[in-house]
Design a protein around this motif. Structure first.
Motif, PDB file in Angstrom:
ATOM      1  N   LYS A  27       0.813  -1.212   0.000  1.00 41.86           N
ATOM      2  CA  LYS A  27       0.000   0.000   0.000  1.00 41.86           C
ATOM      3  C   LYS A  27       0.849   1.264   0.000  1.00 41.86           C
ATOM      4  CE  LYS A  27      -4.013  -2.076   2.139  1.00 41.86           C
ATOM      5  NZ  LYS A  27      -4.937  -2.083   3.257  1.00 41.86           N
ATOM      6  N   VAL A  28       2.004   1.240   0.677  1.00 47.35           N
ATOM      7  CA  VAL A  28       2.789   2.470   0.817  1.00 47.35           C
ATOM      8  C   VAL A  28       4.215   2.370   0.296  1.00 47.35           C
ATOM      9  CG1 VAL A  28       1.456   3.283   2.802  1.00 47.35           C
ATOM     10  CG2 VAL A  28       3.477   1.859   3.173  1.00 47.35           C
ATOM     11  N   LEU A  29       4.701   1.190  -0.042  1.00 43.29           N
ATOM     12  CA  LEU A  29       6.113   1.039  -0.351  1.00 43.29           C
ATOM     13  C   LEU A  29       6.326   0.179  -1.594  1.00 43.29           C
ATOM     14  CD1 LEU A  29       9.052   1.498   0.711  1.00 43.29           C
ATOM     15  CD2 LEU A  29       8.802  -0.685   1.901  1.00 43.29           C
ATOM     16  N   LEU A  30       7.202   0.658  -2.483  1.00 47.49           N
ATOM     17  CA  LEU A  30       7.619  -0.147  -3.624  1.00 47.49           C
ATOM     18  C   LEU A  30       8.822  -0.977  -3.200  1.00 47.49           C
ATOM     19  CD1 LEU A  30       7.540  -0.933  -6.648  1.00 47.49           C
ATOM     20  CD2 LEU A  30       9.171   0.929  -7.030  1.00 47.49           C
ATOM     21  N   LYS A  31       8.717  -2.286  -3.329  1.00 45.42           N
ATOM     22  CA  LYS A  31       9.848  -3.172  -3.060  1.00 45.42           C
ATOM     23  C   LYS A  31      10.614  -3.302  -4.365  1.00 45.42           C
ATOM     24  CE  LYS A  31       9.356  -6.769  -0.397  1.00 45.42           C
ATOM     25  NZ  LYS A  31       8.966  -8.120   0.057  1.00 45.42           N
ATOM     26  N   ASP A  32      11.741  -2.581  -4.438  1.00 42.13           N
ATOM     27  CA  ASP A  32      12.573  -2.548  -5.634  1.00 42.13           C
ATOM     28  C   ASP A  32      13.454  -3.790  -5.646  1.00 42.13           C
ATOM     29  OD1 ASP A  32      14.369  -2.077  -7.678  1.00 42.13           O
ATOM     30  OD2 ASP A  32      15.168  -0.231  -6.820  1.00 42.13           O
ATOM     31  N   ASN A  33      13.201  -4.692  -6.563  1.00 40.34           N
ATOM     32  CA  ASN A  33      13.934  -5.958  -6.635  1.00 40.34           C
ATOM     33  C   ASN A  33      14.872  -6.035  -7.826  1.00 40.34           C
ATOM     34  OD1 ASN A  33      12.795  -7.231  -4.352  1.00 40.34           O
ATOM     35  ND2 ASN A  33      10.921  -7.595  -5.502  1.00 40.34           N
ATOM     36  N   HIS A  34      15.166  -4.901  -8.478  1.00 40.27           N
ATOM     37  CA  HIS A  34      16.027  -5.011  -9.662  1.00 40.27           C
ATOM     38  C   HIS A  34      17.348  -5.684  -9.266  1.00 40.27           C
ATOM     39  CE1 HIS A  34      17.907  -1.146  -8.342  1.00 40.27           C
ATOM     40  NE2 HIS A  34      18.973  -1.646  -8.944  1.00 40.27           N
ATOM     41  N   TRP A  35      17.910  -6.422 -10.200  1.00 43.25           N
ATOM     42  CA  TRP A  35      19.107  -7.207  -9.940  1.00 43.25           C
ATOM     43  C   TRP A  35      20.282  -6.292  -9.626  1.00 43.25           C
ATOM     44  CZ3 TRP A  35      18.305 -12.008  -8.800  1.00 43.25           C
ATOM     45  CH2 TRP A  35      17.222 -12.674  -9.370  1.00 43.25           C
ATOM     46  N   ASN A  36      21.039  -6.683  -8.629  1.00 41.07           N
ATOM     47  CA  ASN A  36      22.167  -5.891  -8.170  1.00 41.07           C
ATOM     48  C   ASN A  36      23.347  -6.833  -7.921  1.00 41.07           C
ATOM     49  OD1 ASN A  36      23.956  -4.304  -6.539  1.00 41.07           O
ATOM     50  ND2 ASN A  36      22.224  -2.997  -5.974  1.00 41.07           N
ATOM     51  N   TYR A  81      20.983  -4.273  -0.227  1.00 40.90           N
ATOM     52  CA  TYR A  81      20.330  -4.206   1.083  1.00 40.90           C
ATOM     53  C   TYR A  81      20.149  -2.762   1.540  1.00 40.90           C
ATOM     54  CZ  TYR A  81      19.026  -5.509   5.812  1.00 40.90           C
ATOM     55  OH  TYR A  81      18.354  -5.661   6.987  1.00 40.90           O
ATOM     56  N   VAL A  82      21.170  -1.953   1.398  1.00 41.12           N
ATOM     57  CA  VAL A  82      21.086  -0.562   1.863  1.00 41.12           C
ATOM     58  C   VAL A  82      20.120   0.245   0.988  1.00 41.12           C
ATOM     59  CG1 VAL A  82      22.374   1.615   2.106  1.00 41.12           C
ATOM     60  CG2 VAL A  82      23.345  -0.531   2.973  1.00 41.12           C
ATOM     61  N   ASN A  83      20.318   0.197  -0.344  1.00 41.95           N
ATOM     62  CA  ASN A  83      19.571   1.083  -1.230  1.00 41.95           C
ATOM     63  C   ASN A  83      18.206   0.559  -1.659  1.00 41.95           C
ATOM     64  OD1 ASN A  83      21.516   3.261  -1.498  1.00 41.95           O
ATOM     65  ND2 ASN A  83      22.805   1.699  -2.418  1.00 41.95           N
ATOM     66  N   GLN A  84      18.007  -0.745  -1.602  1.00 42.37           N
ATOM     67  CA  GLN A  84      16.725  -1.295  -2.055  1.00 42.37           C
ATOM     68  C   GLN A  84      15.863  -1.836  -0.915  1.00 42.37           C
ATOM     69  OE1 GLN A  84      19.241  -2.930  -5.667  1.00 42.37           O
ATOM     70  NE2 GLN A  84      17.165  -3.751  -5.780  1.00 42.37           N
ATOM     71  N   ARG A  85      16.423  -1.852   0.311  1.00 39.97           N
ATOM     72  CA  ARG A  85      15.635  -2.307   1.444  1.00 39.97           C
ATOM     73  C   ARG A  85      15.629  -1.282   2.584  1.00 39.97           C
ATOM     74  NH1 ARG A  85      13.932  -4.831  -1.947  1.00 39.97           N
ATOM     75  NH2 ARG A  85      13.544  -7.058  -2.056  1.00 39.97           N
ATOM     76  N   LEU A  86      16.783  -0.929   3.100  1.00 43.39           N
ATOM     77  CA  LEU A  86      16.827  -0.048   4.268  1.00 43.39           C
ATOM     78  C   LEU A  86      16.396   1.380   3.958  1.00 43.39           C
ATOM     79  CD1 LEU A  86      20.082  -1.247   6.056  1.00 43.39           C
ATOM     80  CD2 LEU A  86      17.717  -1.789   6.622  1.00 43.39           C
ATOM     81  N   GLN A  87      16.961   1.986   2.917  1.00 42.80           N
ATOM     82  CA  GLN A  87      16.634   3.394   2.648  1.00 42.80           C
ATOM     83  C   GLN A  87      15.162   3.621   2.309  1.00 42.80           C
ATOM     84  OE1 GLN A  87      19.497   5.131  -0.008  1.00 42.80           O
ATOM     85  NE2 GLN A  87      21.030   5.297   1.602  1.00 42.80           N
ATOM     86  N   PRO A  88      14.545   2.764   1.518  1.00 43.62           N
ATOM     87  CA  PRO A  88      13.111   2.999   1.249  1.00 43.62           C
ATOM     88  C   PRO A  88      12.278   2.937   2.522  1.00 43.62           C
ATOM     89  CG  PRO A  88      14.003   1.474  -0.356  1.00 43.62           C
ATOM     90  CD  PRO A  88      15.052   1.677   0.691  1.00 43.62           C
TER      91      PRO A  88
END
Length: 145
Positions: free
Chosen positions: A122-131, A138-145
């Motif tokens: 509802k409020v957050l996009l889980k960005d799963n693009h390959w890294n 972990y930092v930029n696609q999980r913690l910061q959002p």
């Protein structure tokens, strides 16, 4: 909260009974008995059938390694997305099996971190693009959002 008519329109029939169950805070969740078989049904009001596509892809990927709930059907009725899964009974002995399954899952390795699809709650996009870098993922696609 869904109605009897809504449940009777699902692609499992005949519906013998249904009841809300707890355990999540994002979707409505139900235990449904259809033709004597128990099912777990998740409903996301005001969403299209596409809403559960990411979850189905995740269950399929996880299911290649460990036992996961199996998607039976999905779609939308009256503007409410649904996902029908097999019902899994739980008990005290399942904690040991769960620990073993999590360990087995974490023994799998890949060249990159991420997944094939993104997902929006509802409020957050889980960005799963390959890294290529776990720390960056972990930092930029999980913690910061």
């Amino acid at each position: 909260m869904q109605t009897n008519a809504w449940f009777e329109s699902l692609p499992i029939a005949p519906i013998g009974s249904w009841e809300p169950v707890s355990g999540g805070d994002i979707n409505e969740a139900y235990r449904v008995i259809a033709d004597g078989i128990p099912y777990f049904i998740k409903v996301q009001p005001h969403q299209s059938a596409q809403y559960f596509a990411h979850e189905q892809a995740g269950l399929k990927a996880l299911g290649a390694v460990i036992n996961t709930p199996t998607p039976i059907a999905s779609g939308d009725l009256d503007g409410n997305a649904y996902l029908i899964l097999n019902w899994i009974d739980e008990g005290p002995e399942d904690q040991t099996a769960l620990g073993r399954a999590v360990a087995k899952l974490h023994q799998q390795h890949a060249d990159q971190f991420g997944f094939t699809t993104n997902h929006r709650t509802k409020v957050l996009l889980k960005d799963n693009h390959w890294n290529n870098d776990w720390r960056d993922f972990y930092v930029n696609q999980r913690l910061q959002p």
